[in-house]
Enzyme design. Structure first.
Site, PDB file in Angstrom:
ATOM      1  N   SER A 138       0.861  -1.172   0.000  1.00 25.83           N
ATOM      2  CA  SER A 138       0.000   0.000   0.000  1.00 25.83           C
ATOM      3  C   SER A 138       0.902   1.228   0.000  1.00 25.83           C
ATOM      4  O   SER A 138       1.648   1.447   0.951  1.00 25.83           O
ATOM      5  CB  SER A 138      -0.879  -0.033   1.260  1.00 25.83           C
ATOM      6  OG  SER A 138      -1.542   1.191   1.439  1.00 25.83           O
ATOM      7  N   LYS A 164      -1.255  -0.941  -4.346  1.00 25.68           N
ATOM      8  CA  LYS A 164      -2.416  -0.113  -3.996  1.00 25.68           C
ATOM      9  C   LYS A 164      -1.932   1.312  -3.788  1.00 25.68           C
ATOM     10  O   LYS A 164      -0.904   1.537  -3.146  1.00 25.68           O
ATOM     11  CB  LYS A 164      -3.033  -0.690  -2.718  1.00 25.68           C
ATOM     12  CG  LYS A 164      -3.939   0.219  -1.923  1.00 25.68           C
ATOM     13  CD  LYS A 164      -4.638  -0.586  -0.827  1.00 25.68           C
ATOM     14  CE  LYS A 164      -4.682   0.177   0.481  1.00 25.68           C
ATOM     15  NZ  LYS A 164      -5.292  -0.618   1.569  1.00 25.68           N
ATOM     16  N   LYS A 166      -2.892   5.115  -2.403  1.00 26.13           N
ATOM     17  CA  LYS A 166      -3.812   5.951  -1.645  1.00 26.13           C
ATOM     18  C   LYS A 166      -4.177   7.139  -2.534  1.00 26.13           C
ATOM     19  O   LYS A 166      -3.305   7.703  -3.214  1.00 26.13           O
ATOM     20  CB  LYS A 166      -3.140   6.456  -0.368  1.00 26.13           C
ATOM     21  CG  LYS A 166      -2.856   5.348   0.636  1.00 26.13           C
ATOM     22  CD  LYS A 166      -4.145   4.819   1.239  1.00 26.13           C
ATOM     23  CE  LYS A 166      -3.842   3.850   2.374  1.00 26.13           C
ATOM     24  NZ  LYS A 166      -5.096   3.334   2.978  1.00 26.13           N
ATOM     25  N   ASP A 192      -7.206   3.233  -2.814  1.00 28.22           N
ATOM     26  CA  ASP A 192      -7.890   3.296  -1.518  1.00 28.22           C
ATOM     27  C   ASP A 192      -8.085   4.766  -1.152  1.00 28.22           C
ATOM     28  O   ASP A 192      -7.116   5.509  -1.014  1.00 28.22           O
ATOM     29  CB  ASP A 192      -7.033   2.590  -0.459  1.00 28.22           C
ATOM     30  CG  ASP A 192      -7.729   2.492   0.908  1.00 28.22           C
ATOM     31  OD1 ASP A 192      -8.849   3.015   1.054  1.00 28.22           O
ATOM     32  OD2 ASP A 192      -7.139   1.891   1.825  1.00 28.22           O
ATOM     33  N   GLU A 217     -11.151   0.897  -3.106  1.00 25.88           N
ATOM     34  CA  GLU A 217     -11.388   0.618  -1.686  1.00 25.88           C
ATOM     35  C   GLU A 217     -11.947   1.841  -0.970  1.00 25.88           C
ATOM     36  O   GLU A 217     -11.430   2.951  -1.119  1.00 25.88           O
ATOM     37  CB  GLU A 217     -10.047   0.177  -1.061  1.00 25.88           C
ATOM     38  CG  GLU A 217     -10.122  -0.269   0.386  1.00 25.88           C
ATOM     39  CD  GLU A 217      -8.750  -0.750   0.894  1.00 25.88           C
ATOM     40  OE1 GLU A 217      -7.847  -1.015   0.074  1.00 25.88           O
ATOM     41  OE2 GLU A 217      -8.581  -0.838   2.119  1.00 25.88           O
ATOM     42  N   ASP A 242     -13.661  -1.392   3.490  1.00 20.58           N
ATOM     43  CA  ASP A 242     -12.703  -1.567   4.593  1.00 20.58           C
ATOM     44  C   ASP A 242     -13.373  -1.004   5.854  1.00 20.58           C
ATOM     45  O   ASP A 242     -14.038  -1.736   6.594  1.00 20.58           O
ATOM     46  CB  ASP A 242     -11.390  -0.849   4.216  1.00 20.58           C
ATOM     47  CG  ASP A 242     -10.344  -0.814   5.324  1.00 20.58           C
ATOM     48  OD1 ASP A 242     -10.603  -1.320   6.425  1.00 20.58           O
ATOM     49  OD2 ASP A 242      -9.246  -0.255   5.094  1.00 20.58           O
ATOM     50  N   LYS A 266      -9.653  -6.865   8.301  1.00 23.22           N
ATOM     51  CA  LYS A 266      -8.558  -6.570   9.219  1.00 23.22           C
ATOM     52  C   LYS A 266      -9.054  -7.075  10.565  1.00 23.22           C
ATOM     53  O   LYS A 266     -10.008  -6.496  11.118  1.00 23.22           O
ATOM     54  CB  LYS A 266      -8.320  -5.055   9.317  1.00 23.22           C
ATOM     55  CG  LYS A 266      -7.786  -4.411   8.050  1.00 23.22           C
ATOM     56  CD  LYS A 266      -7.648  -2.907   8.228  1.00 23.22           C
ATOM     57  CE  LYS A 266      -7.159  -2.259   6.943  1.00 23.22           C
ATOM     58  NZ  LYS A 266      -7.190  -0.782   7.005  1.00 23.22           N
ATOM     59  N   GLY A 294      -4.044  -4.069   6.293  1.00 22.96           N
ATOM     60  CA  GLY A 294      -3.018  -3.792   7.304  1.00 22.96           C
ATOM     61  C   GLY A 294      -3.235  -2.427   7.924  1.00 22.96           C
ATOM     62  O   GLY A 294      -3.985  -1.600   7.391  1.00 22.96           O
TER      63      GLY A 294
HETATM   64  O1  OSB Z   1      -7.019   1.907   4.795  1.00 26.48           O
HETATM   65  O2  OSB Z   1      -5.941   0.139   4.470  1.00 26.48           O
HETATM   66  C1  OSB Z   1      -6.027   1.245   5.016  1.00 26.48           C
HETATM   67  C2  OSB Z   1      -2.841   2.040   6.961  1.00 26.48           C
HETATM   68  C3  OSB Z   1      -3.370   2.664   8.060  1.00 26.48           C
HETATM   69  C4  OSB Z   1      -4.722   2.849   8.136  1.00 26.48           C
HETATM   70  C5  OSB Z   1      -5.555   2.411   7.120  1.00 26.48           C
HETATM   71  C6  OSB Z   1      -5.033   1.759   6.021  1.00 26.48           C
HETATM   72  C7  OSB Z   1      -3.644   1.600   5.925  1.00 26.48           C
HETATM   73  C8  OSB Z   1      -2.972   1.007   4.775  1.00 26.48           C
HETATM   74  C9  OSB Z   1      -1.587   0.457   5.004  1.00 26.48           C
HETATM   75  O3  OSB Z   1      -3.421   1.010   3.665  1.00 26.48           O
HETATM   76  C10 OSB Z   1      -1.564  -1.017   4.976  1.00 26.48           C
HETATM   77  C11 OSB Z   1      -0.281  -1.556   5.556  1.00 26.48           C
HETATM   78  O4  OSB Z   1       0.684  -1.676   4.813  1.00 26.48           O
HETATM   79  O5  OSB Z   1      -0.254  -1.850   6.761  1.00 26.48           O
HETATM   80 MG    MG Z   2      -8.196   0.745   3.456  1.00 26.47          MG
END
Ligand code: OSB
Ligand code: MG
Length: 375
Positions: A138, A164, A166, A192, A217, A242, A266, A294
């Site tokens: 991510s 992925k 952001k 995401d 996402e 999510d 998660k 994550g």
């Molecule tokens: O939305 O998936 C998410 C990290 C912190 C809070 C929300 C998210 C995330 C990530 C990182 O996308 C995922 C990771 O590598 O831990």
């Molecule tokens: Mg997410």
């Protein structure tokens, strides 16, 4: 039988190797609540709370989780004997509304403890079937196109099986166009938004729809399944939820309403392994692809995610990257490292989560602690 003698709460602070930016803000470090449970027979279990510092993901934070664990949740388990960790979630759920991240930290710690007690791996105890899991990465919002290019090239070199990005308003279409061209179909691409858009952005999503994304996402507000359903109806690309999926019932609502076609589980978000297993079962019954998200976990939370992702329904690569992607030095040994490009090995041959906690390092990083004893 699990009968707890003691619970040890610690808060550690760990600097991230690179700042992580989402539509909700930038993070430079993680404040992490660690949980250690000690059974009457001396067996120890470890867990981690995924709650962030600020309530910009869901309503929970590390500080609300600390209060929930200290004042309401820990007393419920310190007083009770459990035939198995599978009983714990319903006990917590019955007594306390919400506080899912706090519940998860405790519940998952007890599963880890039970696995060590039984001498089997956490993955095996959960019903895992894979020896290795496919992993993705991510990527946070980058300051410029050059930086994004570097990040994507690194990810491809390491063999990550899905990238992925952001996104947020103003950092979406161009970013996706650039990534799409760079990746050139070598690995699936997803985005995401972490709740950053309203349904007014439908035309934007229709443009994103032309990039053959694996999924979009959490585009809209986290409590809003109805508008997600409207959006999904107008897109070819699967919507993945999510933040919206707080438990099994929300997955059923998603299916009923058509709010999404892919599920991010998660365990730390939904209250632990028991609700995660229930969500996994629902998705399997409905042929819905599942993957493990994550929350920038330390090696402890990562171990829990690896174990869960070894279940058969987790058919898409998780946001479970290597330790070195987040930390200069992790708090477990061995640290998490791909044994071949794109895969983490599930430590099925070790009892419990399969990595050992570096107590000395944890102690050095600890900024507050609290020991709770059974009365
Ligand atoms: O939305 O998936 C998410 C990290 C912190 C809070 C929300 C998210 C995330 C990530 C990182 O996308 C995922 C990771 O590598 O831990
Ligand atoms: Mg997410």
């Amino acid at each position: 039988m699990i009968t707890l003698e003691r619970l040890h709460l610690r808060e550690i602070r760990m600097p991230l190797r690179t700042p992580f930016e989402t539509s909700a803000g930038v993070q430079h470090h993680r404040r992490i609540l660690l949980m250690e449970a000690i059974d009457r027979d001396g067996t120890v279990g470890w867990g981690e709370c995924v709650a962030p510092e600020y309530p910009n993901y869901t309503e929970e934070t590390i500080d609300t989780a600390w209060i929930a664990l200290e004042q309401w949740l820990s007393p419920l388990v310190l007083r009770t004997s459990f035939a198995s960790a599978a009983e714990v979630f319903d006990v917590l759920e019955k007594a306390v509304r919400g506080h899912r991240m706090a519940k998860a930290a405790l519940e998952m710690t007890l599963w880890e403890l039970e696995a060590r007690k039984q001498g089997c791996s956490l993955a095996t105890l959960l019903g895992g079937t894979r020896q290795e899991i496919a992993v993705g990465i991510s990527l946070g919002i980058q300051p410029d196109a050059g930086r994004l290019r570097e990040r994507i090239e690194e990810a491809l070199e390491r063999g990550y099986q899905r990238i992925k990005l952001k996104i947020k308003p103003g950092k979406d279409l161009e970013v996706v166009a650039q990534a799409h061209e760079l990746i050139a179909g070598r690995v699936p691409l997803s985005v995401d938004a972490n709740n950053a858009y309203t349904i007014e952005a439908l035309p934007l999503f229709q443009k994103l729809d032309t990039y053959n994304l694996l999924m979009i996402e959490q585009p809209l507000e986290w409590q809003d399944l109805v508008r997600h359903a409207y959006l999904q109806k107008h897109l070819q690309t699967p919507v993945c939820l999510d933040e919206s999926l707080t438990g099994p019932a929300r997955v059923e609502d998603m299916l009923q309403l058509g709010s999404g076609r892919i599920v991010n589980i998660k365990p730390g978000r939904v209250g632990g392994f028991t609700p995660s297993l229930r969500m996994h079962a629902i998705c399997q019954a409905h042929h819905i692809p599942v993957w493990c998200g994550g929350m920038l976990e330390s090696g402890i939370g990562r171990a829990h995610n690896v174990a869960l992702a070894s279940l058969p329904g987790f058919s898409l690569p998780g946001d479970i990257s290597e330790s070195a992607r987040y930390w200069q030095e992790d708090i477990v040994s061995p640290s998490w490292r791909m044994h071949r490009p794109g895969y983490l090995r599930v430590p099925v041959e070790h009892p419990g989560m399969g990595v050992e906690v570096d107590r000395e390092r944890v102690q050095k990083l600890t900024v507050r602690e609290r020991i709770l004893e059974a009365k």
